[in-house]
Design an enzyme around this catalytic site. Structure first.
Site: not given
Ligand code: TPP
Length: 627
Positions: A282, A368, A396
């Site tokens: 990242k 969630e 959710r």
């Molecule tokens: C249902 C839901 N919960 C929380 C989020 C907030 N959120 C957006 S990106 C993220 C992290 C995602 O991590 P990953 O899939 O590993 O992607 P990375 O940013 O590491 O590339 C979160 C928790 C969301 N978009 N949707």
């Protein structure tokens, strides 16, 4: 016209242009693309570190697959800026998240390359599977690819989809973009398992070995077959995916374009459910973001050279900070209190709490539903859980809220952040519905604070009530009412009378809308009520208002349909009152991205819109009807 700063990139107006390049030029495309992201996001802010990590993967995917005919489905979509750049939206990237600009995430109405609308996480495998089934049924030969992060893979939905896909004879490719991070550190047994296996020496040597093998072998299929004996069951992180019916390939270095292109080409021609594990970093290629990907998940504008993020001048604490401070104070006061977040420690204001109370802090990953039922279980046996959750993500966990908490009348406090219009994250993240979907659930207490101090006192009231209770508050700052250190419980179901008017008009406002209506109430000499409790309603006060006024306006930052205004109308109608109502709230359409003020204006909920709507209504038809 080519731009000398990005000679290759600026000539690429579609993935077809990219596919016309010799493979030897792809590394240069990736370098320019990364620089373009740095240059552009530094000017306007936005999702950043995740996109830097997917540059090579995006180039390789559009190079190998015949997009948009082949379907590419991004999970969440915050990592899709490079995808937007390569699919004809390069120049528009600088408008992302702004009113009338590019949407923050892939959006079907924006581009044919955005095959599925996203924003909420962990939907990509289900959606891609649906597309793969549709292709199979209609005889299309297209490929379907889902790209999901290791954070997004922590959600139940992703596993539900894997479980289903692995049992079907469909051609699809799931790519795990594994950077060991969610917004904050990824958590959970699965993530620990990956980290352990991938950091293991034995695995590293096997990987080196398999790289050499890859060079000699014509297909990945064969690689998988030949390496099976010595890898499977020993240290291979993919065993679990193999058990679920996928053909697991990897891990592959997600910044090695040559390896990615070669692997994807092989995978393109394989039948059945395929799983490719890609390791990325990242923030890749921008040192400050590599060093602190949490800070650089979604920065505001910054100085690309120094890495200084320009801070917006805050005049006071945000509601999330008010919540975070309250949680620390409450935890000190009551040892039964525990805090739960579904992967939103930073956004929910829980960083300080997580440091001071590590034993009483639970980041459950992007889960969630689990967060809510976990809280239910904790509440059964003596704890007093506080679930911090964004309004749109609470959607959710609706059944869990009804079935696992409210129905059992369990003392769980819900701190519902980003309730109302959120701004740049747009339609997927607007917290437009919570009052409607919460107020119909028996046993729940539903509160909306009009200012920071009220927010703190309501959170205290929620825990003290020993019932399931929600405090919903908006994104950003409040009107600037300092939170008192002392905490006292508010009388449940009692509204606050802010102003007694003589004109015969009563304005009943909810939460953030209360201060928005103050000037209007003065101008029209109207009564102004701060509803405070959407459930239970202050029936006594409402009946008194109805019997002493000629018309009622309700104002809430929630959809009009089924919201607080409807609750008030239902209540008064049951008491036999038939006076004219004007219900102001979010209209029956999705509100797109922009600043929070843009969104409020688009919904008719900024101060000028409220004032003109009420004034028009009161001066012309309603007043006449009421006379
Ligand atoms: C249902 C839901 N919960 C929380 C989020 C907030 N959120 C957006 S990106 C993220 C992290 C995602 O991590 P990953 O899939 O590993 O992607 P990375 O940013 O590491 O590339 C979160 C928790 C969301 N978009 N949707």
């Amino acid at each position: 016209m080519t731009n000398p700063a990005y000679p290759l990139l600026s000539a690429l107006n579609s993935p077809a242009d990219l596919r016309a390049l010799p493979a030897a030029q792809l590394d240069d495309v990736a370098t320019e693309l990364r620089q373009y992201l740095i240059d552009t996001v530094s000017q306007m802010g936005g999702h950043f570190a995740a996109g830097l990590g997917t540059v090579e993967l995006t180039v390789a995917l559009h190079y190998v697959f015949d997009t948009p005919e082949d379907r590419l489905v991004w999970d969440v979509g915050h990592q899709a800026y490079p995808h937007k750049v390569l699919t004809g939206r390069r120049e528009k990237l600088r408008t992302i998240k702004l009113k009338d600009g590019l949407a923050p995430f892939p959006t079907r109405s924006e581009s044919e390359y955005d095959t599925f609308g996203v924003g909420h996480s962990s939907t990509s495998i289900s959606a891609a599977l649906g597309m793969a089934i549709a292709a199979q049924r209609s005889g299309h030969k297209r490929r379907v690819v889902a790209v999901i992060g290791d954070g997004a893979l922590s959600a139940g939905m992703a596993f539900e989809a894997l479980n289903h896909a692995g049992s079907l004879d469909v051609d699809m490719l799931v790519i795990l973009n594994d950077n060991d991070m969610s917004i904050s550190e990824n958590v959970g047994a699965f993530s620990n398992y990956f980290a352990r296996v991938l950091s293991g020496k034995l695995y590293a040597s096997l990987r080196e070995g398999s790289k050499k093998v890859l060079k000699r072998m014509p297909t990945v299929w064969e690689l998988a077959r030949r390496s099976e004996e010595h890898m499977k069951g020993m240290v291979l992180p993919g065993t679990i995916f193999e058990e679920m019916g996928f053909n697991y390939i990897g891990p592959v270095d997600g910044h090695d374009l040559g390896a990615l292109v070669a692997t994807l080409k092989n995978l393109r021609d394989l039948r059945g459910p395929q799983f490719l594990h890609v390791i990325t970093r990242k923030g890749k290629g921008y040192a400050p973001a590599e060093a602190d990907p949490i800070k650089w998940h979604g920065p505001g504008p910054f100085d690309a050279k120094s890495g200084e993020i320009f801070k917006e001048k805050a005049t006071g604490p945000s509601y999330s900070q008010i919540f975070g401070q309250w949680l620390c104070d409450m935890a000190e006061l009551d040892s039964r209190v525990v805090g739960i977040t579904p992967a939103m420690r930073e956004g929910s204001g829980m960083v300080e709490y997580s440091r001071r109370f590590p034993e009483r802090y639970f980041d459950v990953a992007i889960a969630e539903q689990h967060a809510v039922t976990l809280a239910g279980g904790m509440a059964c046996d003596g704890l007093r859980p506080v679930v911090a959750i964004y309004s749109s993500f609470l959607q959710r966990a609706y059944d869990q809220l009804v079935h696992d908490v409210a129905l059992q009348n369990l003392p769980v406090t819900f701190a519902v952040d980003r309730a109302g219009l959120v701004g740049g994250d747009g339609a997927t993240h607007q917290g437009s519905y919570d009052l409607s979907f919460l107020r119909c659930i028996p046993n729940l207490i539903v509160m909306a604070p009009a200012n920071e101090n009220e927010c703190r006192q309501m959170l205290f009231t929620a825990v003290e009530s020993e019932r399931p209770a929600v405090v919903r508050y908006p994104r950003g700052q409040g009107p600037g009412v300092a939170a008192e250190k002392n905490m006292r419980a508010l009388p449940i179901g009692k509204a606050q009378s802010m102003r007694e008017g003589r004109s015969g008009l009563a304005i009943i406002a909810v939460g953030a809308m209360v201060p928005f209506c103050a000037r209007l109430a003065d101008q029209l000499d109207a009564t102004l009520i701060n509803l405070r409790f959407v459930k239970p309603l202050d029936e006594e006060l409402l009946v008194r208002i109805a019997s002493t006024h000629r018309a009622i306006v309700t104002v809430e930052e929630n959809v009009v349909a089924g919201g607080a205004g409807s609750a008030i109308a239902e209540c008064l109608s049951a008491h036999g009152y038939t006076l004219p109502f004007l219900h102001l709230g979010i209209p029956d359409r999705f509100i797109e991205h922009g600043s929070r003020s843009d969104c409020l204006a688009a919904a008719g909920l900024d101060i000028p819109s409220i004032e003109s709507a009420v004034t028009r209504w009161w001066h012309v038809p309603a007043k006449a009807a009421a006379r």
